[in-house]
Scaffold this motif. Sequence first.
Motif, PDB file in Angstrom:
ATOM      1  N   GLY A 226      32.887  52.966  40.547  1.00 47.69           N
ATOM      2  CA  GLY A 226      34.223  53.539  40.629  1.00 47.69           C
ATOM      3  C   GLY A 226      34.458  54.303  41.916  1.00 47.69           C
ATOM      4  N   PRO A 227      35.698  54.644  42.185  1.00 49.66           N
ATOM      5  CA  PRO A 227      36.043  55.367  43.419  1.00 49.66           C
ATOM      6  C   PRO A 227      35.440  56.763  43.445  1.00 49.66           C
ATOM      7  N   GLY A 228      35.249  57.286  44.636  1.00 54.12           N
ATOM      8  CA  GLY A 228      34.632  58.592  44.789  1.00 54.12           C
ATOM      9  C   GLY A 228      35.562  59.741  44.454  1.00 54.12           C
ATOM     10  N   PRO A 229      35.003  60.914  44.135  1.00 55.66           N
ATOM     11  CA  PRO A 229      35.806  62.109  43.866  1.00 55.66           C
ATOM     12  C   PRO A 229      36.373  62.681  45.163  1.00 55.66           C
ATOM     13  N   ARG A 230      37.155  63.739  45.025  1.00 55.78           N
ATOM     14  CA  ARG A 230      37.838  64.307  46.183  1.00 55.78           C
ATOM     15  C   ARG A 230      36.888  64.818  47.261  1.00 55.78           C
ATOM     16  N   PHE A 231      35.666  65.139  46.895  1.00 59.65           N
ATOM     17  CA  PHE A 231      34.722  65.687  47.871  1.00 59.65           C
ATOM     18  C   PHE A 231      34.302  64.663  48.918  1.00 59.65           C
ATOM     19  N   VAL A 232      34.439  63.387  48.604  1.00 57.48           N
ATOM     20  CA  VAL A 232      34.168  62.353  49.608  1.00 57.48           C
ATOM     21  C   VAL A 232      35.184  62.487  50.743  1.00 57.48           C
ATOM     22  N   GLY A 233      36.455  62.577  50.391  1.00 62.60           N
ATOM     23  CA  GLY A 233      37.496  62.763  51.401  1.00 62.60           C
ATOM     24  C   GLY A 233      37.386  64.091  52.118  1.00 62.60           C
TER      25      GLY A 233
ATOM     26  N   GLY B 294      32.642  71.075  41.558  1.00 67.20           N
ATOM     27  CA  GLY B 294      33.870  71.012  40.764  1.00 67.20           C
ATOM     28  C   GLY B 294      34.243  72.344  40.140  1.00 67.20           C
ATOM     29  N   THR B 295      35.437  72.396  39.570  1.00 66.84           N
ATOM     30  CA  THR B 295      35.942  73.632  38.986  1.00 66.84           C
ATOM     31  C   THR B 295      35.287  73.927  37.638  1.00 66.84           C
TER      32      THR B 295
ATOM     33  N   ASP C  45      29.712  57.729  55.519  1.00 65.86           N
ATOM     34  CA  ASP C  45      30.334  57.477  54.216  1.00 65.86           C
ATOM     35  C   ASP C  45      29.259  57.006  53.236  1.00 65.86           C
ATOM     36  N   HIS C  46      28.367  57.935  52.897  1.00 63.89           N
ATOM     37  CA  HIS C  46      27.218  57.589  52.067  1.00 63.89           C
ATOM     38  C   HIS C  46      27.654  57.053  50.711  1.00 63.89           C
ATOM     39  N   TYR C  47      28.725  57.628  50.172  1.00 62.98           N
ATOM     40  CA  TYR C  47      29.203  57.181  48.860  1.00 62.98           C
ATOM     41  C   TYR C  47      29.438  55.669  48.864  1.00 62.98           C
ATOM     42  N   ASN C  48      30.185  55.197  49.822  1.00 66.86           N
ATOM     43  CA  ASN C  48      30.564  53.791  49.811  1.00 66.86           C
ATOM     44  C   ASN C  48      29.460  52.867  50.305  1.00 66.86           C
ATOM     45  N   TYR C  49      28.534  53.372  51.119  1.00 61.25           N
ATOM     46  CA  TYR C  49      27.374  52.550  51.468  1.00 61.25           C
ATOM     47  C   TYR C  49      26.455  52.369  50.257  1.00 61.25           C
ATOM     48  N   VAL C  50      26.310  53.416  49.444  1.00 65.42           N
ATOM     49  CA  VAL C  50      25.539  53.271  48.204  1.00 65.42           C
ATOM     50  C   VAL C  50      26.274  52.348  47.233  1.00 65.42           C
ATOM     51  N   ALA C  51      27.581  52.535  47.113  1.00 71.68           N
ATOM     52  CA  ALA C  51      28.369  51.673  46.226  1.00 71.68           C
ATOM     53  C   ALA C  51      28.211  50.209  46.622  1.00 71.68           C
ATOM     54  N   GLN C  52      28.228  49.935  47.920  1.00 72.18           N
ATOM     55  CA  GLN C  52      28.018  48.562  48.395  1.00 72.18           C
ATOM     56  C   GLN C  52      26.682  48.007  47.910  1.00 72.18           C
TER      57      GLN C  52
ATOM     58  N   SER D 174      27.745  64.044  55.428  1.00 75.87           N
ATOM     59  CA  SER D 174      27.547  62.835  54.622  1.00 75.87           C
ATOM     60  C   SER D 174      28.195  63.011  53.260  1.00 75.87           C
ATOM     61  N   SER D 175      28.985  62.034  52.835  1.00 70.74           N
ATOM     62  CA  SER D 175      29.631  62.147  51.528  1.00 70.74           C
ATOM     63  C   SER D 175      28.607  62.009  50.416  1.00 70.74           C
ATOM     64  N   GLN D 176      28.906  62.614  49.275  1.00 74.89           N
ATOM     65  CA  GLN D 176      27.994  62.606  48.135  1.00 74.89           C
ATOM     66  C   GLN D 176      27.710  61.184  47.663  1.00 74.89           C
ATOM     67  N   THR D 177      26.627  61.035  46.938  1.00 68.77           N
ATOM     68  CA  THR D 177      26.265  59.739  46.364  1.00 68.77           C
ATOM     69  C   THR D 177      27.087  59.464  45.103  1.00 68.77           C
ATOM     70  N   PRO D 178      27.242  58.191  44.737  1.00 65.46           N
ATOM     71  CA  PRO D 178      27.972  57.876  43.505  1.00 65.46           C
ATOM     72  C   PRO D 178      27.166  58.230  42.258  1.00 65.46           C
ATOM     73  N   ASP D 179      27.847  58.533  41.194  1.00 68.98           N
ATOM     74  CA  ASP D 179      27.228  58.538  39.872  1.00 68.98           C
ATOM     75  C   ASP D 179      27.142  57.090  39.380  1.00 68.98           C
ATOM     76  N   ASN D 180      26.324  56.882  38.379  1.00 63.99           N
ATOM     77  CA  ASN D 180      26.208  55.548  37.778  1.00 63.99           C
ATOM     78  C   ASN D 180      27.367  55.343  36.795  1.00 63.99           C
ATOM     79  N   ILE D 181      28.566  55.275  37.352  1.00 59.47           N
ATOM     80  CA  ILE D 181      29.787  55.081  36.574  1.00 59.47           C
ATOM     81  C   ILE D 181      30.514  53.876  37.166  1.00 59.47           C
ATOM     82  N   TRP D 182      30.734  52.875  36.313  1.00 58.97           N
ATOM     83  CA  TRP D 182      31.276  51.604  36.771  1.00 58.97           C
ATOM     84  C   TRP D 182      32.683  51.395  36.242  1.00 58.97           C
ATOM     85  N   VAL D 183      33.493  50.748  37.026  1.00 55.09           N
ATOM     86  CA  VAL D 183      34.825  50.319  36.612  1.00 55.09           C
ATOM     87  C   VAL D 183      34.815  48.793  36.690  1.00 55.09           C
ATOM     88  N   GLY D 184      34.699  48.166  35.543  1.00 47.94           N
ATOM     89  CA  GLY D 184      34.480  46.726  35.546  1.00 47.94           C
ATOM     90  C   GLY D 184      33.095  46.431  36.090  1.00 47.94           C
TER      91      GLY D 184
END
Length: 253
Positions: free
Chosen positions: A164-171, A94-95, A186-193, A150-160
């Motif tokens: 939560g959705p991945g940052p721009r680096f996933v895309g 990130g910046t 799509d490691h981010y979303n496989y971990v999220a699952q 491979s997209s980055q792993t999620p942080d332990n940040i929940w929405v409900g």
Amino acid sequence: MLLRIVSICLLWVSTATSQTVYLAGDSTMAKGGGGAGTDGWGQYLGQYLSIPVVNMAIAGRSARSYTDEGRFTNLISAAKRGDFVVIEFGHNDGTSTVDNGREDAVGDGYDTTATVTEADGSKVVIHTFPFYIQNAVTALQAKGAIPIVSSQTPDNIWVGNTIGPGPRFVGYMATVGTRTGAVYVDHYNYVAQAYNKLGQTLVTSWYPLDHTHTAPAAANVVAEAFVRGLLCGSSALKAKVNAAGEAVPNGCL
């Protein structure tokens, strides 16, 4: 003629049986994770594969700093034809107000640059996340190695009740796969699952330090999620998934 055929066959067997998986990433993949009892998922991948894993991930690195420090150069030098290389960055990309040596130029253009200010007031031109990753991928492909982005792993940040959705680096990482022909996981979303199924209470107990670095139990879940992504994709590495890997939980996205 027969001798030549035998030599070619022996070369093919040697290559096929001596493949290695190399890992390039940050603390979420690296041995020891971020410290304080955490560990990276790369330390748990080997139990699910039939070929050895060499974890070259380093805490605190980004696509840019891994490049600038010569770590991609060293990995590319080590990898031989037929080896697999899993590349996963994003957490440190990130910046920053004052350049920290890790940030990338914002955007997904290969030719996009930005000028950043160092702590001493000097100016440095930097490139985008895809620029650094694509350069590594194409260099590996030129050697006959097989990169997997491979997209980055999620942080332990929940929405409900869900991650939560991945940052721009996933895309951005998906874009690299499209541009280079490298297989994308799509490691981010496989971990999220996996996390969504396990639930927030249990998952949060696996983050003893902060919302980024995993305890060993979570690191293993993250490794399982990567294997699930392999099995659901087109990478040749899925042929090297062993019986334990075939049994990892959850399904295809």
